[in-house]
Write a protein that holds these residues in place. Structure first.
Motif, PDB file in Angstrom:
ATOM      1  N   ASN A  53       5.150 -70.192 -88.030  1.00  0.00           N
ATOM      2  CA  ASN A  53       4.807 -71.598 -88.177  1.00  0.00           C
ATOM      3  C   ASN A  53       5.634 -72.540 -87.311  1.00  0.00           C
ATOM      4  N   ASP A  54       6.362 -72.000 -86.386  1.00  0.00           N
ATOM      5  CA  ASP A  54       7.105 -72.840 -85.445  1.00  0.00           C
ATOM      6  C   ASP A  54       6.170 -73.228 -84.306  1.00  0.00           C
ATOM      7  N   GLY A  55       5.191 -74.049 -84.616  1.00  0.00           N
ATOM      8  CA  GLY A  55       4.184 -74.395 -83.631  1.00  0.00           C
ATOM      9  C   GLY A  55       2.921 -73.581 -83.777  1.00  0.00           C
ATOM     10  N   GLY A  56       2.852 -72.781 -84.840  1.00  0.00           N
ATOM     11  CA  GLY A  56       1.639 -72.030 -85.119  1.00  0.00           C
ATOM     12  C   GLY A  56       1.394 -70.881 -84.173  1.00  0.00           C
ATOM     13  N   HIS A  57       2.441 -70.261 -83.687  1.00  0.00           N
ATOM     14  CA  HIS A  57       2.268 -69.131 -82.783  1.00  0.00           C
ATOM     15  C   HIS A  57       1.732 -67.917 -83.531  1.00  0.00           C
ATOM     16  N   VAL A  58       0.799 -67.238 -82.884  1.00  0.00           N
ATOM     17  CA  VAL A  58       0.278 -65.996 -83.426  1.00  0.00           C
ATOM     18  C   VAL A  58       0.498 -64.886 -82.421  1.00  0.00           C
ATOM     19  N   TYR A  59       0.672 -63.692 -82.946  1.00  0.00           N
ATOM     20  CA  TYR A  59       0.962 -62.532 -82.111  1.00  0.00           C
ATOM     21  C   TYR A  59       0.108 -61.365 -82.614  1.00  0.00           C
ATOM     22  N   TYR A  60      -0.341 -60.543 -81.688  1.00  0.00           N
ATOM     23  CA  TYR A  60      -1.165 -59.395 -82.041  1.00  0.00           C
ATOM     24  C   TYR A  60      -0.704 -58.153 -81.299  1.00  0.00           C
ATOM     25  N   ALA A  61      -0.828 -57.024 -81.978  1.00  0.00           N
ATOM     26  CA  ALA A  61      -0.646 -55.758 -81.293  1.00  0.00           C
ATOM     27  C   ALA A  61      -1.821 -55.557 -80.336  1.00  0.00           C
ATOM     28  N   ASP A  62      -1.559 -54.895 -79.230  1.00  0.00           N
ATOM     29  CA  ASP A  62      -2.624 -54.675 -78.245  1.00  0.00           C
ATOM     30  C   ASP A  62      -3.807 -53.935 -78.865  1.00  0.00           C
ATOM     31  N   SER A  63      -3.531 -53.077 -79.807  1.00  0.00           N
ATOM     32  CA  SER A  63      -4.582 -52.242 -80.392  1.00  0.00           C
ATOM     33  C   SER A  63      -5.580 -53.029 -81.233  1.00  0.00           C
ATOM     34  N   VAL A  64      -5.216 -54.266 -81.602  1.00  0.00           N
ATOM     35  CA  VAL A  64      -6.114 -55.032 -82.471  1.00  0.00           C
ATOM     36  C   VAL A  64      -6.587 -56.336 -81.836  1.00  0.00           C
ATOM     37  N   LYS A  65      -6.106 -56.645 -80.660  1.00  0.00           N
ATOM     38  CA  LYS A  65      -6.506 -57.887 -80.000  1.00  0.00           C
ATOM     39  C   LYS A  65      -8.014 -57.932 -79.808  1.00  0.00           C
ATOM     40  N   GLY A  66      -8.581 -59.068 -80.151  1.00  0.00           N
ATOM     41  CA  GLY A  66     -10.022 -59.232 -80.029  1.00  0.00           C
ATOM     42  C   GLY A  66     -10.790 -58.756 -81.246  1.00  0.00           C
ATOM     43  N   ARG A  67     -10.125 -58.045 -82.149  1.00  0.00           N
ATOM     44  CA  ARG A  67     -10.793 -57.548 -83.356  1.00  0.00           C
ATOM     45  C   ARG A  67     -10.198 -58.131 -84.632  1.00  0.00           C
ATOM     46  N   GLY A 103      14.372 -65.440 -83.318  1.00  0.00           N
ATOM     47  CA  GLY A 103      15.482 -64.955 -82.510  1.00  0.00           C
ATOM     48  C   GLY A 103      15.865 -63.528 -82.827  1.00  0.00           C
ATOM     49  N   GLY A 104      15.159 -62.925 -83.795  1.00  0.00           N
ATOM     50  CA  GLY A 104      15.413 -61.528 -84.141  1.00  0.00           C
ATOM     51  C   GLY A 104      14.717 -60.597 -83.172  1.00  0.00           C
ATOM     52  N   PRO A 105      14.458 -59.372 -83.601  1.00  0.00           N
ATOM     53  CA  PRO A 105      13.865 -58.373 -82.706  1.00  0.00           C
ATOM     54  C   PRO A 105      12.454 -58.712 -82.223  1.00  0.00           C
ATOM     55  N   GLY A 106      11.753 -59.598 -82.920  1.00  0.00           N
ATOM     56  CA  GLY A 106      10.417 -59.965 -82.466  1.00  0.00           C
ATOM     57  C   GLY A 106       9.437 -60.030 -83.604  1.00  0.00           C
ATOM     58  N   PRO A 107       8.348 -60.792 -83.437  1.00  0.00           N
ATOM     59  CA  PRO A 107       7.402 -61.032 -84.530  1.00  0.00           C
ATOM     60  C   PRO A 107       6.680 -59.779 -85.025  1.00  0.00           C
TER      61      PRO A 107
END
Length: 126
Positions: A53-67, A103-107
């Motif tokens: 929610n720091d600007g509403g960033h979303v992240y996806y694994a490559d295996s699920v992008k687009g789905r 700032g941790g290992p990643g979303p």
């Protein structure tokens, strides 16, 4: 402290769709960083999608992008994972995570999260 309640798992045919829900209660700030992971027996927990929610960033694994699509209802403090075109590779126990650490290992890294739901199973079978 954040408590998470997942729902929406079940059985679906290949090519089908499901929506998972994760309702958070407790510390509002800590529930600002949420994600979905999945795990199958003998495998490491895999990050699927995250909503920070720091600007509403979303992240996806490559295996699920687009789905898969992750969204958040602020009023209900609930995160959803809409899953479409499911395949047998998507079958797993899905876990909701919260308390993400900027700032941790990643979303999409499990070590970035403090709180976990109990898991909901997704079965993809014809």
């Amino acid at each position: 402290l954040v408590q998470l309640a997942e729902s929406g798992g079940g059985t679906v045919q290949p090519g089908g769709s499901l929506i998972l829900s994760c309702a958070a209660s407790g510390n509002k700030f800590e529930s600002s960083y949420m994600a979905w992971f999945r795990q199958t027996t003998g495998q490491e927990r895999e990050g699927v999608a995250a909503h920070w929610n720091d600007g509403g960033h979303v992240y996806y694994a490559d295996s699920v992008k687009g789905r898969f699509t992750i969204t958040r209802d602020e009023a209900r403090d609930t995160v959803y994972l809409q899953m479409t075109n499911l395949s047998t590779d998507d079958a797993a126990t899905y876990y909701c995570a919260s308390g993400g650490i900027p700032g941790g290992p990643g979303p999409l890294v499990s070590a970035s999260y403090l709180y976990w739901g109990q898991g909901t199973q997704v079965i993809v079978s014809s």
